[in-house]
Design an enzyme around this catalytic site. Structure first.
Site, PDB file in Angstrom:
ATOM      1  N   GLY A 277       3.428  -0.799   0.325  1.00 14.99           N
ATOM      2  CA  GLY A 277       4.772  -1.583  -0.275  1.00 14.99           C
ATOM      3  C   GLY A 277       5.640  -0.968  -1.146  1.00 14.99           C
ATOM      4  O   GLY A 277       6.890  -1.346  -1.341  1.00 14.99           O
TER       5      GLY A 277
ATOM      6  N   LYS B  75       4.424   9.315  -5.685  1.00 14.58           N
ATOM      7  CA  LYS B  75       4.551   8.298  -5.014  1.00 14.58           C
ATOM      8  C   LYS B  75       6.293   8.345  -4.918  1.00 14.58           C
ATOM      9  O   LYS B  75       6.946   8.323  -5.859  1.00 14.58           O
ATOM     10  CB  LYS B  75       4.152   6.935  -5.781  1.00 14.58           C
ATOM     11  CG  LYS B  75       4.522   5.763  -5.126  1.00 14.58           C
ATOM     12  CD  LYS B  75       4.399   4.425  -5.834  1.00 14.58           C
ATOM     13  CE  LYS B  75       3.379   4.000  -6.265  1.00 14.58           C
ATOM     14  NZ  LYS B  75       3.007   2.902  -6.820  1.00 14.58           N
TER      15      LYS B  75
ATOM     16  N   ASP C 128      -2.472  -6.889 -10.440  1.00 13.31           N
ATOM     17  CA  ASP C 128      -2.883  -6.641  -9.022  1.00 13.31           C
ATOM     18  C   ASP C 128      -4.068  -5.771  -8.873  1.00 13.31           C
ATOM     19  O   ASP C 128      -4.457  -4.636  -8.371  1.00 13.31           O
ATOM     20  CB  ASP C 128      -1.794  -5.800  -8.258  1.00 13.31           C
ATOM     21  CG  ASP C 128      -1.845  -5.677  -6.785  1.00 13.31           C
ATOM     22  OD1 ASP C 128      -2.412  -6.523  -6.147  1.00 13.31           O
ATOM     23  OD2 ASP C 128      -1.347  -5.055  -6.084  1.00 13.31           O
TER      24      ASP C 128
END
Length: 824
Positions: free
Chosen positions: A19, A38, A131
């Protein structure tokens, strides 16, 4: 991005998509070290709020200097591409590591202690992760932990308020985090603090100890409900062995619904875990120490965890078959809490936050096994083991299994299994590798959920090389046996039949499947088929009751005819082999499908139709059945029905694009829809550029549109690459005749072509048409008669095909058309 350079980072490999962006492995060309890049998606970086969050991630994470936290090197922008460069960590994340199997207590505690230590350093800086989950915790082979991705991190509330932080970043009412690991306050979208990380750490510890999640469900809504209301089953009950009472107490306190009932500091949880580890008798190690003299422990699984139970339970859920005492989805309800059986985790649902539930039809692809030993002598396992598992799983009617024809092209490829799963549009992919050395065979298998990327199951199987039957038994047969017990009465089949107990016969069978697969899907080299036949013959000599070997032998002979390289004697041999196979196992689908073509060859068209109807009722999810249906409808001139069968075939398996493409194109040409036909063929050629048949029928379309030269050139190109495809030489002969080169045309109509035409309904009609163009009526009617006898009763096309225009008033033509009408 592969091969591109961003600043001093050269992209070398794609690692995955999430995501928050696409992740690549790269090389820092300045420092000559591997890094992870990333790349942030444009739709996220284009929004100021989102990019502010990513800037915060980089700044916060890069400020943390701790051995258990992945180092962030920087946040950059190059040519409009924004990306984060970070430390590359060799190892597996906890999701991959656990894969449904409990870890040894000391391994799980060691990982949890290091995660807690990393969080302690972050909390001390006013940073919470928000997370923590299995996918964000990397573990090296030596047991060292690196916590990844502070993408949902935020400053403590007091610091956030003092800095005038953007309220969108801490918006109340938005449930941040992954549903499986999110604390109750996260699930409600309330404000969170460091105790949220403590809850998620408790979920992680439970998963490592139990091999499954404490809170489960089919959708993220189900999981969030379980987090808010359900009590997880005791670890000892799920793990099926006692654990120290203190360890259960630690997990229970970490998983308390109310934050005030949990540990109030991550340090307190870490200290409790260390104490529990010491009680297990684990001694401190001087080298490679983490805090307080506790060293990383190399990951180990709880002894006795086998592959079949875990895989069988997942496949039972995959097939949509519920057990008698609980939810097949492991939804965390009352039934799930009272049973003592371990519950396999459904795929993590944070990527599919919907109440729609699972798709009605589940599907799986078994990829060719990778040969890690690079031993040419054992390379036959690559395709044949996968093919054997496919054969077994194809018996499960409620499960769509991608056929060997569409996994063969991935043999030898180093491609992400998840990407392959997306290409094949399947629910899950089984990827496996093997190492053959010193008379021992080691097979490592992993089951991947395609939608989420989660590792659903993994295991390693060690055995003597001569005991290869155990591989299939472990990976497939025990699974299907478990499924059989749970299947509905309409789906129940006998899955207990052992294919053979003779290891030598089974190895010959696997070698034969490998060579047959090479012939059908790659080479079309007659030598490959000859070797396959010899292997199957030897397998039958070693075990005359080996039904699959008889069936495979018949398939070899049948495919010679289907590929236009065999004659009548091959169909006779195929029929004998199929009869032997079906006498041993009357339900062998491969044999029954091929027998439809045997019935056509014998002139028993009605019997072919009846068998196809039975197969459609018994195996409605088999793409081969729909192909046979489409073939019969095409031969009968029922074009709309044929197109519907092909559409159904494509829905079941989008990877059948090539076969569907050229078959639909043929029907469109019968209907005069040449633009549609060319579009179909272009799609097939784009999907598989080297396949000869889309090119063949494109040449036919060009010929019928009047571009004879282009059609001739394309057919010559196909036959140059595939000279053994004698069955298409009549098509080239028609092109040559239309171009005025009658001598060359007649040279193409060889004895070998006539042998193929005697057994193949399409080749017989093409040969008849070639003689019609050459104005050889005797030969034309002889082979048209043969085509009709072989089941080709496509009267609509026969009466509209322009090449028969001069012969259509001939009494012999009218008689043949009348025969078709009477025969129906």
């Amino acid at each position: 991005m592969i091969g591109q350079t961003l600043l001093n980072y050269r992209i070398v490999e794609k690692l995955g998509v999430g995501g928050q962006g696409t992740v690549y492995k790269a090389v820092d060309t300045t420092l000559d070290r591997p890094v992870v890049i990333k790349v942030l998606p444009p739709e996220m970086t284009a929004k100021t709020v989102n990019f502010t969050r990513f800037e915060r991630e980089a700044k916060l994470a890069s400020s943390l200097d701790h051995p258990n936290i992945c180092t962030i090197y920087g946040l950059y922008e190059v040519g409009g591409v924004r990306f984060i460069a970070m430390q590359h960590v060799e190892g597996r994340n906890v999701r991959q590591l656990v894969g449904g199997r409990p870890l040894e207590l000391d391994s799980a505690l060691s990982i949890s202690i290091q995660v807690a230590d990393a969080l302690s350093a972050a909390h001390a800086r006013g940073i919470i992760h928000r997370d923590i989950k299995a996918g964000n915790v990397m573990v090296t082979d030596t047991g060292t932990v690196k916590v990844l991705d502070f993408g949902l991190a935020k400053l403590m509330e007091s610091e956030d308020a003092a800095s005038g932080g953007d309220p969108h970043l801490t918006e109340v009412g938005v449930p941040y985090g992954t549903a499986t690991y999110a604390a109750p306050e996260q699930s409600r979208g309330l404000k969170v603090d460091h105790r949220t990380d403590i809850f998620s750490s408790g979920v992680l510890l439970y998963e490592m100890l139990a091999g499954t999640w404490p809170f489960q469900g089919k959708t993220s809504l189900d999981v969030r409900y379980a987090v808010l209301h359900n009590t997880p089953a005791p670890i000892a009950e799920v793990r099926r062995e006692p654990i120290p009472a203190r360890l259960q107490e630690i997990v229970d306190r970490a998983l308390a619904k109310d934050p005030s009932d949990r540990y109030q500091r991550i340090d307190d949880l870490r200290d409790e875990l260390k104490s529990a580890l010491r009680e297990l008798g684990v001694q401190s190690i001087a080298s490679n120490q983490i805090t307080d003299g506790v060293a990383p422990i190399a990951p180990r699984y709880r002894s006795g965890q086998g592959v079949s139970h875990r895989f069988r339970r997942w496949l039972r859920n995959l097939a949509g078959v519920g057990g008698s005492g609980g939810s097949s989805g492991g939804g965390g309800g009352a039934e799930a809490q009272t049973t003592g059986a371990p519950k396999s985790p459904a795929p993590e649902v944070h990527l599919t936050a919907t109440s729609a539930g699972d798709p009605a039809q589940k599907s799986i692809a078994i990829l060719p096994f990778r040969n890690l030993s690079n031993d040419a002598a054992s390379s036959f396992y690559e395709f044949s083991l996968a093919d054997a598992v496919i054969t077994e799983l194809a018996r499960v009617r409620s499960l769509v299994v991608r056929p060997s024809s569409f996994i063969a092209k991935y043999q030898g490829q180093q491609k992400d299994p998840r990407e392959i799963g997306q290409e094949l549009s399947v629910t899950a992919v089984l990827a496996a590798s093997f190492l053959n050395a010193g008379g021992r065979l080691r097979v490592t298998a992993q089951l991947l959920d395609v939608a989420s990327g989660d590792l659903l199951w993994s295991d390693r199987i060690d055995m003597a090389a001569e005991d290869i039957i155990a591989v299939q038994d472990t990976i497939a047969r025990h699974i299907v046996d478990g499924l059989r017990i749970e299947l509905s009465s309409a789906e129940q089949v006998d899955m207990n039949k052992q294919s053979t107990a003779n290891a030598g016969a089974y190895e010959e069978y696997l070698r034969g499947r490998d060579r047959m697969g090479r012939y059908i899907y790659h080479s079309l080299d007659p030598e490959d088929m000859d070797e396959a036949i010899e292997h199957f013959r030897r397998a039958i000599e070693l075990d005359p009751t080996f039904a699959l070997a008889h069936c495979a032998l018949g398939s070899c002979y049948a495919n010679r005819v289907i590929k236009s390289s065999g004659g009548i004697e091959d169909y006779a041999r195929a029929e004998n082999a199929f009869h032997a196979a079906l006498a041993l196992d009357a339900q062998l689908l491969e044999a029954r499908l091929h027998m439809v073509f045997i019935y056509l060859w014998r002139g028993e068209k009605q019997k072919a139709r009846e068998e196809t109807k039975k197969l459609s009722d018994e195996a409605p999810n088999d793409v081969g059945v729909h192909f046979v249906r489409a073939t019969l409808y095409r031969l009968d001139g029922e074009y709309d029905k044929a197109l519907r069968s092909l559409e159904h075939m494509l829905r079941l398996n989008p990877a059948e694009r090539v076969v569907v493409s050229y078959t639909r194109a043929r029907i469109f040409m019968y209907q005069g829809r040449y633009d549609d036909a060319l579009r179909e063929l272009d799609q097939g050629i784009a999907y598989e550029p080297d396949h000869p048949l889309p090119k063949t029928f494109r040449a036919v379309a060009l010929f019928r549109l009047g571009d004879v030269v282009a059609g001739t050139d394309l057919l010559r190109e196909v036959l140059t690459s595939h000279p053994q495809l004698d069955g298409i030489r009549p098509l080239l002969a028609m092109c040559l005749s239309a171009g005025g080169d009658h001598t060359a045309a007649r040279r193409e109509l060889t004895i070998r072509v006539k042998e193929a035409a005697a057994a193949n309904h399409d080749v017989a009609y093409w040969l008849a048409s070639a003689y019609a163009v050459e104005n050889k009526p005797e030969e034309a009617f002889k082979w048209l008669d043969r085509a009709i006898s072989l089941g080709n009763e496509n009267r609509n096309w026969f009466e509209s095909n322009p090449v028969w225009e001069t012969l259509r008033e001939d009494a012999r033509f009218k008689e043949l058309m009348r025969r078709i009408e009477v025969g129906r």
